[in-house]
Design a protein around this motif. Structure first.
Motif, PDB file in Angstrom:
ATOM      1  N   LEU A  27      15.566  13.333 -20.456  1.00  0.00           N
ATOM      2  CA  LEU A  27      16.246  12.088 -20.113  1.00  0.00           C
ATOM      3  C   LEU A  27      15.564  10.897 -20.777  1.00  0.00           C
ATOM      4  O   LEU A  27      16.239  10.003 -21.304  1.00  0.00           O
ATOM      5  CB  LEU A  27      16.266  11.900 -18.594  1.00  0.00           C
ATOM      6  CG  LEU A  27      16.911  10.603 -18.088  1.00  0.00           C
ATOM      7  CD1 LEU A  27      18.370  10.524 -18.530  1.00  0.00           C
ATOM      8  CD2 LEU A  27      16.810  10.509 -16.564  1.00  0.00           C
ATOM      9  N   TYR A  80      16.552  10.929 -24.335  1.00  0.00           N
ATOM     10  CA  TYR A  80      17.971  10.578 -24.450  1.00  0.00           C
ATOM     11  C   TYR A  80      18.141   9.062 -24.392  1.00  0.00           C
ATOM     12  O   TYR A  80      18.865   8.473 -25.203  1.00  0.00           O
ATOM     13  CB  TYR A  80      18.753  11.254 -23.320  1.00  0.00           C
ATOM     14  CG  TYR A  80      20.213  10.879 -23.264  1.00  0.00           C
ATOM     15  CD1 TYR A  80      21.119  11.371 -24.195  1.00  0.00           C
ATOM     16  CD2 TYR A  80      20.688  10.036 -22.256  1.00  0.00           C
ATOM     17  CE1 TYR A  80      22.463  11.041 -24.136  1.00  0.00           C
ATOM     18  CE2 TYR A  80      22.028   9.691 -22.187  1.00  0.00           C
ATOM     19  CZ  TYR A  80      22.906  10.199 -23.138  1.00  0.00           C
ATOM     20  OH  TYR A  80      24.231   9.860 -23.070  1.00  0.00           O
ATOM     21  N   GLY A  88      20.455  15.170 -21.795  1.00  0.00           N
ATOM     22  CA  GLY A  88      20.454  13.802 -21.273  1.00  0.00           C
ATOM     23  C   GLY A  88      21.809  13.407 -20.747  1.00  0.00           C
ATOM     24  O   GLY A  88      21.921  12.778 -19.694  1.00  0.00           O
ATOM     25  N   ILE A 139      22.414  15.000 -17.329  1.00  0.00           N
ATOM     26  CA  ILE A 139      21.720  14.295 -16.251  1.00  0.00           C
ATOM     27  C   ILE A 139      22.445  12.993 -15.925  1.00  0.00           C
ATOM     28  O   ILE A 139      22.630  12.633 -14.759  1.00  0.00           O
ATOM     29  CB  ILE A 139      20.255  14.007 -16.644  1.00  0.00           C
ATOM     30  CG1 ILE A 139      19.508  15.325 -16.852  1.00  0.00           C
ATOM     31  CG2 ILE A 139      19.562  13.179 -15.583  1.00  0.00           C
ATOM     32  CD1 ILE A 139      18.122  15.152 -17.410  1.00  0.00           C
ATOM     33  N   TYR A 140      22.879  12.280 -16.955  1.00  0.00           N
ATOM     34  CA  TYR A 140      23.571  10.998 -16.740  1.00  0.00           C
ATOM     35  C   TYR A 140      24.858  11.204 -15.956  1.00  0.00           C
ATOM     36  O   TYR A 140      25.153  10.485 -14.997  1.00  0.00           O
ATOM     37  CB  TYR A 140      23.866  10.346 -18.087  1.00  0.00           C
ATOM     38  CG  TYR A 140      24.704   9.087 -17.967  1.00  0.00           C
ATOM     39  CD1 TYR A 140      24.117   7.890 -17.595  1.00  0.00           C
ATOM     40  CD2 TYR A 140      26.073   9.125 -18.217  1.00  0.00           C
ATOM     41  CE1 TYR A 140      24.879   6.734 -17.475  1.00  0.00           C
ATOM     42  CE2 TYR A 140      26.836   7.978 -18.100  1.00  0.00           C
ATOM     43  CZ  TYR A 140      26.243   6.777 -17.729  1.00  0.00           C
ATOM     44  OH  TYR A 140      26.990   5.660 -17.606  1.00  0.00           O
TER      45      TYR A 140
END
Length: 252
Positions: free
Chosen positions: A97, A100, A240, A243-244
């Motif tokens: 993350l 990212y 990333g 996760i977002y």
């Protein structure tokens, strides 16, 4: 800073510059003892010495670190093992993350994606597959000892977490010698410093770092071409982005 830590830093720097003596030695041994051609040794000398120097460096540094640990009596109690395991696993996603976010910022700033350092490592692996041990395991372990355990840990005794994490992470970024991607390495270093700060276990940041590097190397070799993988950082974007999207789902 403890004298053992100073010796470890000296050993780490010496390892980085050992190619000056080591590579000519490997070259001559390959030709004279193993009867390899000069052309072959020109290609193989660098990756072979990288593997040798990093493994020897790790052995020496772990030995010095163990001596230092035996002398340390006022250590802060680490997080319980069960919680540390959870942080180690979550730390893998945290590192992706962080990168990212860095890539998104770099893109907005017009910084071209692609890492010469990554391309060089992948090229060395194709020449001598054992280099993957250095890029995925030995290298990350050494970096956690040097940049988190020693540099961050020593700064943390005098400064706040933010200042200590920022300074050590910038040094970590500069050590990779890719100034255009300094932000990426700094955010990565900061996320690893956070894991160490939160758990007080260097093995947690080591696990996250080793796993992240291993995933990156495997995923890039799985791409159609090495150049395409290095330029697009697809693994950072995919993880990333996952996760977002997950975070957005739960908090919206």
């Amino acid at each position: 800073m403890k004298k053992e830590y100073t010796y470890i830093l000296i050993a780490y720097v010496a390892m980085q510059f050992s190619f000056i003596i080591g590579q000519p030695l490997v070259y001559q041994i390959g030709i004279k003892l193993f009867h390899q051609s000069a052309q072959t040794m020109k290609v193989m000398t660098s990756p072979i010495w990288i593997v040798i120097s990093f493994i020897l460096g790790l052995i020496v540094i772990l030995f010095m670190l163990s001596k230092s640990e035996r002398k340390e009596f006022n250590r802060v109690a680490p997080l319980p093992v069960s919680q540390s395991i959870a942080w180690a696993i979550g730390g893998i996603f945290l590192t992706f993350l962080a990168q990212y976010v860095a890539i998104m910022i770099e893109t907005l700033l017009g910084i071209q994606q692609g890492s010469q350092n990554t391309e060089r490592i992948l090229t060395l692996i194709t020449k001598f597959p054992l280099v993957i041990l250095v890029s995925s395991i030995v290298g990350p372990i050494l970096e956690e000892i040097v940049f988190r355990k020693i540099i961050f840990g020593s700064l943390r005794k005098r400064f706040s977490f933010f200042i200590s994490g920022l300074i050590s992470s910038i040094i970590f970024g500069l050590a990779h010698q890719e100034i255009p991607h300094l932000l990426l390495y700094t955010l990565l270093g900061f996320s690893l410093a956070f894991l160490y700060e939160r758990t007080k276990r260097i093995t947690v940041s080591m696990f996250a770092h080793v796993t992240m590097n291993t995933i990156v190397v495997i995923s890039q070799f799985a791409q159609p071409t090495m150049e395409h993988a290095a330029q697009n950082h697809n693994v950072y974007r995919i993880i990333g982005g996952f996760i977002y999207e997950t975070t957005s789902f739960w908090f919206n």
